[in-house]
Design an enzyme around this catalytic site. Structure first.
Site, PDB file in Angstrom:
ATOM      1  N   TYR A 131       0.819  -1.213   0.000  1.00  0.00           N
ATOM      2  CA  TYR A 131       0.000   0.000   0.000  1.00  0.00           C
ATOM      3  C   TYR A 131       0.860   1.272   0.000  1.00  0.00           C
ATOM      4  O   TYR A 131       0.336   2.368  -0.181  1.00  0.00           O
ATOM      5  CB  TYR A 131      -0.964   0.048   1.202  1.00  0.00           C
TER       6      TYR A 131
ATOM      7  N   HIS B 236       0.395 -11.854   1.718  1.00  0.00           N
ATOM      8  CA  HIS B 236      -0.652 -11.046   1.083  1.00  0.00           C
ATOM      9  C   HIS B 236      -1.472 -11.833   0.047  1.00  0.00           C
ATOM     10  O   HIS B 236      -2.690 -11.699  -0.019  1.00  0.00           O
ATOM     11  CB  HIS B 236      -0.006  -9.811   0.444  1.00  0.00           C
TER      12      HIS B 236
HETATM   13  N1  LIG Z   1      -5.696  -8.738   1.529  1.00  0.00           N
HETATM   14  C1  LIG Z   1      -6.037  -8.211   0.362  1.00  0.00           C
HETATM   15  O1  LIG Z   1      -5.677  -8.716  -0.698  1.00  0.00           O
HETATM   16  C2  LIG Z   1      -6.924  -7.001   0.340  1.00  0.00           C
HETATM   17  C3  LIG Z   1      -7.606  -6.655  -0.845  1.00  0.00           C
HETATM   18  C4  LIG Z   1      -8.425  -5.528  -0.814  1.00  0.00           C
HETATM   19  C5  LIG Z   1      -8.553  -4.794   0.356  1.00  0.00           C
HETATM   20  N2  LIG Z   1      -7.853  -5.132   1.489  1.00  0.00           N
HETATM   21  C6  LIG Z   1      -7.966  -4.359   2.756  1.00  0.00           C
HETATM   22  O2  LIG Z   1      -9.347  -4.190   3.061  1.00  0.00           O
HETATM   23  C7  LIG Z   1      -9.636  -2.796   3.168  1.00  0.00           C
HETATM   24  C8  LIG Z   1     -11.061  -2.516   2.751  1.00  0.00           C
HETATM   25  O3  LIG Z   1     -11.312  -2.936   1.433  1.00  0.00           O
HETATM   26  P1  LIG Z   1     -11.442  -1.920   0.199  1.00  0.00           P
HETATM   27  O4  LIG Z   1     -10.670  -0.706   0.493  1.00  0.00           O
HETATM   28  O5  LIG Z   1     -11.101  -2.722  -0.999  1.00  0.00           O
HETATM   29  O6  LIG Z   1     -12.995  -1.620   0.071  1.00  0.00           O
HETATM   30  P2  LIG Z   1     -14.200  -1.211   1.044  1.00  0.00           P
HETATM   31  O7  LIG Z   1     -13.729  -0.894   2.407  1.00  0.00           O
HETATM   32  O8  LIG Z   1     -15.272  -2.252   0.866  1.00  0.00           O
HETATM   33  O9  LIG Z   1     -14.746   0.098   0.320  1.00  0.00           O
HETATM   34  C9  LIG Z   1     -14.019   1.285   0.274  1.00  0.00           C
HETATM   35  C10 LIG Z   1     -14.796   2.259  -0.610  1.00  0.00           C
HETATM   36  O10 LIG Z   1     -16.090   2.491  -0.035  1.00  0.00           O
HETATM   37  C11 LIG Z   1     -16.298   3.884   0.118  1.00  0.00           C
HETATM   38  N3  LIG Z   1     -17.014   4.083   1.390  1.00  0.00           N
HETATM   39  C12 LIG Z   1     -16.529   3.969   2.643  1.00  0.00           C
HETATM   40  N4  LIG Z   1     -17.481   4.210   3.557  1.00  0.00           N
HETATM   41  C13 LIG Z   1     -18.605   4.493   2.867  1.00  0.00           C
HETATM   42  C14 LIG Z   1     -19.917   4.852   3.260  1.00  0.00           C
HETATM   43  N5  LIG Z   1     -20.245   4.957   4.546  1.00  0.00           N
HETATM   44  N6  LIG Z   1     -20.839   5.097   2.274  1.00  0.00           N
HETATM   45  C15 LIG Z   1     -20.505   4.991   0.964  1.00  0.00           C
HETATM   46  N7  LIG Z   1     -19.259   4.657   0.538  1.00  0.00           N
HETATM   47  C16 LIG Z   1     -18.310   4.409   1.483  1.00  0.00           C
HETATM   48  C17 LIG Z   1     -14.930   4.515   0.141  1.00  0.00           C
HETATM   49  O11 LIG Z   1     -14.972   5.799  -0.432  1.00  0.00           O
HETATM   50  P3  LIG Z   1     -14.524   7.120   0.403  1.00  0.00           P
HETATM   51  O12 LIG Z   1     -13.073   6.982   0.669  1.00  0.00           O
HETATM   52  O13 LIG Z   1     -14.903   8.208  -0.524  1.00  0.00           O
HETATM   53  O14 LIG Z   1     -15.357   7.107   1.672  1.00  0.00           O
HETATM   54  C18 LIG Z   1     -14.126   3.574  -0.760  1.00  0.00           C
HETATM   55  O15 LIG Z   1     -14.252   3.965  -2.114  1.00  0.00           O
HETATM   56  C19 LIG Z   1      -8.577  -2.146   2.284  1.00  0.00           C
HETATM   57  O16 LIG Z   1      -8.483  -0.763   2.495  1.00  0.00           O
HETATM   58  C20 LIG Z   1      -7.368  -2.950   2.675  1.00  0.00           C
HETATM   59  O17 LIG Z   1      -6.882  -2.517   3.939  1.00  0.00           O
HETATM   60  C21 LIG Z   1      -7.057  -6.246   1.486  1.00  0.00           C
END
Ligand SMILES: NC(=O)c1ccc[n+]([C@@H]2O[C@H](COP(=O)([O-])OP(=O)(O)OC[C@H]3O[C@@H](n4cnc5c(N)ncnc54)[C@H](OP(=O)(O)O)[C@@H]3O)[C@@H](O)[C@H]2O)c1
Length: 275
Positions: free
Chosen positions: A48, A106
């Site tokens: 990241y 990862h």
């Molecule tokens: N291990 C892996 O391979 C892997 C893969 C993917 C993700 N991850 C981890 O999991 C975390 C979360 O997953 P993610 O970032 O993919 O997706 P997520 O948390 O499901 O969604 C994030 C998105 O949702 C929006 N959002 C957040 N709160 C909201 C709300 N209350 N209403 C409407 N939209 C909202 C955010 O936009 P805004 O910023 O505009 O609020 C952002 O665009 C990552 O940040 C990372 O730490 C790990």
């Protein structure tokens, strides 16, 4: 703060902050503010490119180190034993921590024998650089193999879990092995906010669709790590412990899964290996 507990003893706060794509001052300020609001779990990764900023946020919050659960992840190109050890140390330097709470592989990397990688991960744990170790994006077959090969018990498998994707099989496998499930992309990258069923259930509880989505996961003892770059969303995303979904509502959300529901279609090896 509520926790999910792994068979090997890790107590992982059910609510964490995801930090993928959070960079620079935004990352530092969001991490700091999340901790001030009561989040006690931060998820980052060497990939990241924000571990330094996450470390800044941890310090700026004034929250005691031992009160925060910090996860980072090793990128698969660093899975040979010497690289893995070096990568873990470099993450700690960037975070300015002496150890992380959880260190994950990862993505699976078929180019390096899993036994060697898990041996190196266990060594890093024994040396005190990580309190707990685990994996991410491991399917059922790989998880069976990893739990058999790992010299130290694994605490978790971090995978995509959200209502539009059926993950019943892998979640059951994690439970069978005593691993905590950590749900990434738990609000399907924002899609949960627009879903009519989640909206309707939310109205019955005075909650938003995103809160219903996250509640559905934590009510199954699944850890959630939603990400936001918006201060105003941090608090509402965390307000998921003051209501309960009925059994009928839980089942209704469970029926939202469909075959194209996965939001992360990436695979390090180039070959999707989910089943
Ligand atoms: N291990 C892996 O391979 C892997 C893969 C993917 C993700 N991850 C981890 O999991 C975390 C979360 O997953 P993610 O970032 O993919 O997706 P997520 O948390 O499901 O969604 C994030 C998105 O949702 C929006 N959002 C957040 N709160 C909201 C709300 N209350 N209403 C409407 N939209 C909202 C955010 O936009 P805004 O910023 O505009 O609020 C952002 O665009 C990552 O940040 C990372 O730490 C790990």
């Amino acid at each position: 703060m509520e926790f999910a507990v792994a068979a090997e003893g890790a107590r992982i706060p059910l609510l964490g902050l995801g930090t993928y794509e959070l960079r620079g001052r935004t990352c530092t300020r969001i991490v700091e503010q999340a901790l001030r609001l009561g989040y006690r779990h931060i998820d980052t990764a060497e990939m990241y490119d924000n571990e330094h900023e996450v470390g800044d946020g941890l310090r700026a919050s004034g929250v005691k180190r031992d009160d925060v659960f910090v996860t980072t992840k090793i990128w698969p190109s660093h899975f040979s034993p010497p690289s893995l050890e070096r990568a873990a140390k470099e993450s700690l330097v960037r975070l300015r921590l002496s150890e992380v709470d959880l260190l994950l592989l990862h993505w699976p990397n078929p180019q390096v024998p899993l036994a060697e990688t898990l041996g190196a991960l266990a060594k890093v744990k024994r040396e005190g650089l990580a309190r707990h170790i685990g994996v991410s994006n491991f399917n059922v077959a790989l998880l069976d193999e990893a739990t058999r090969l790992s010299p130290e018990p694994l605490a978790c498998n971090q995978i995509e879990v959200q209502p539009f994707l059926d993950q019943t099989k892998i979640v059951s496998a994690c439970r069978r092995h005593g691993l905590v499930v950590v749900a990434y992309s738990p609000i399907a990258r924002g899609q949960a906010a627009r879903d009519p069923v989640l909206i309707e259930i939310g109205k019955a509880h005075g909650k938003s669709p995103v809160q219903v989505c996250l509640r559905w996961l934590v009510q199954q003892d699944i850890v959630v790590i939603p990400r936001t770059a918006k201060m105003e969303r941090l608090e509402s995303n965390g307000a998921i412990f003051d209501f309960t979904l009925t059994d009928a509502e839980m089942e209704r959300v469970g029926r939202l899964a469909h075959p194209r529901g996965r939001v992360v279609n990436y695979s390090y090896s180039g070959t999707p290996q989910w089943d």
